[in-house]
Enzyme design. Sequence first.
Site, PDB file in Angstrom:
ATOM      1  CG  HIS A  24      -1.648  -1.085  -7.553  1.00  0.00           C
ATOM      2  ND1 HIS A  24      -2.266  -0.335  -6.857  1.00  0.00           N
ATOM      3  CD2 HIS A  24      -2.001  -2.348  -7.317  1.00  0.00           C
ATOM      4  CE1 HIS A  24      -2.605  -0.983  -5.475  1.00  0.00           C
ATOM      5  NE2 HIS A  24      -2.553  -2.334  -6.086  1.00  0.00           N
TER       6      HIS A  24
ATOM      7  CD  GLU B  64      -2.089   2.974  -6.123  1.00  0.00           C
ATOM      8  OE1 GLU B  64      -0.962   2.603  -5.630  1.00  0.00           O
ATOM      9  OE2 GLU B  64      -3.106   2.201  -6.341  1.00  0.00           O
TER      10      GLU B  64
ATOM     11  NE  ARG C 157      -3.987  -1.849   0.107  1.00  0.00           N
ATOM     12  CZ  ARG C 157      -4.255  -2.924  -0.708  1.00  0.00           C
ATOM     13  NH1 ARG C 157      -3.134  -2.953  -1.340  1.00  0.00           N
ATOM     14  NH2 ARG C 157      -5.241  -3.535  -0.661  1.00  0.00           N
TER      15      ARG C 157
END
Length: 322
Positions: free
Chosen positions: A288, A269, A240
């Site tokens: 990601h 993000e 994270r």
Amino acid sequence: MKIVVLDGYCLNPGDLDWKGLEALGECIVYDRTSLTDMEEVISRIGDADIVYTNKTPMPREVFEKCPNIRFVGVLATGYNVVDVNTAKEKGIPVANIPTYGTASVGQFAIALLLEICHHVGHHNQVVHEGKWESNPDWCFWDYPLIELDGKNMGIIGYGRIGQATGKIAQALGMKVLAYDAYKNPALENENCRYVELDELLSQSDVIALHCPLFPETEGIVNKENIAKMKDGVIILNNSRGPLIVEQDLVDALNSGKVAAAGLDVVSTEPIKGDNPLLGAKNCIITPHISWAPKESRKRLMDIAVNNLEEFLKGSPVNVVNK
């Protein structure tokens, strides 16, 4: 029974299918739903019985205005986008997907590390640009290369994914220093032992973050803890983004205290153009994608369907708000 998927595109951009859910009821799949416009969220859920979300928020307001909801499935392991307490108040189980990406995420952490150690992408590029052809020697390297055998890998968060990363690290000859609130002595061996955080910080050549984002872990990589680390440490994060105080990491990268960082997650993000990490030295950032191999996404889809099937049988599984 009406099923609504609020944001299905990242899970299934077209290489999977929704047949499992379609077999259970009328299924409406939206590629994306607003992360900020709750009226759009509420409108799309409407009178649905079943709602799936990945990143689309479901605060109290959504539950209040969508009284038909009977079950919420989160298409991820993390479930902070759903107000699980309100759901519990209303007797609505919220189920997540706890184990689908263990192998993929562990593998990706090591991929980031190996890229940092060998600069494969860079050297491939310059060979194709003609630098090897024009070089007077039979080989060259533009950056120092790093051998991992015998080095210490510190892993903060030694759950399933941390263990997967640790297993690969040990196969590369590294010794694992694990930090976790819950210790499993059966995992310890001559190449893996539990330590306290300060020892991990001071003794690790590489530090990988695999812990959940809780108040006590938010910002765990900060200037105070970076100061305790070895000079030239490598930091990896595909857990994270907010585990890292980004400006503190940038300062450490630019000063050389931290030799390199490999990040698959950032604080906001998609990443913003003014994120200071974009200008930091020796910082690899990927969008990601640790979780995203097709095999991993197919596993996620299968578990999501099974979660609903078990709920309909009266025996819900993977419920996070019991």
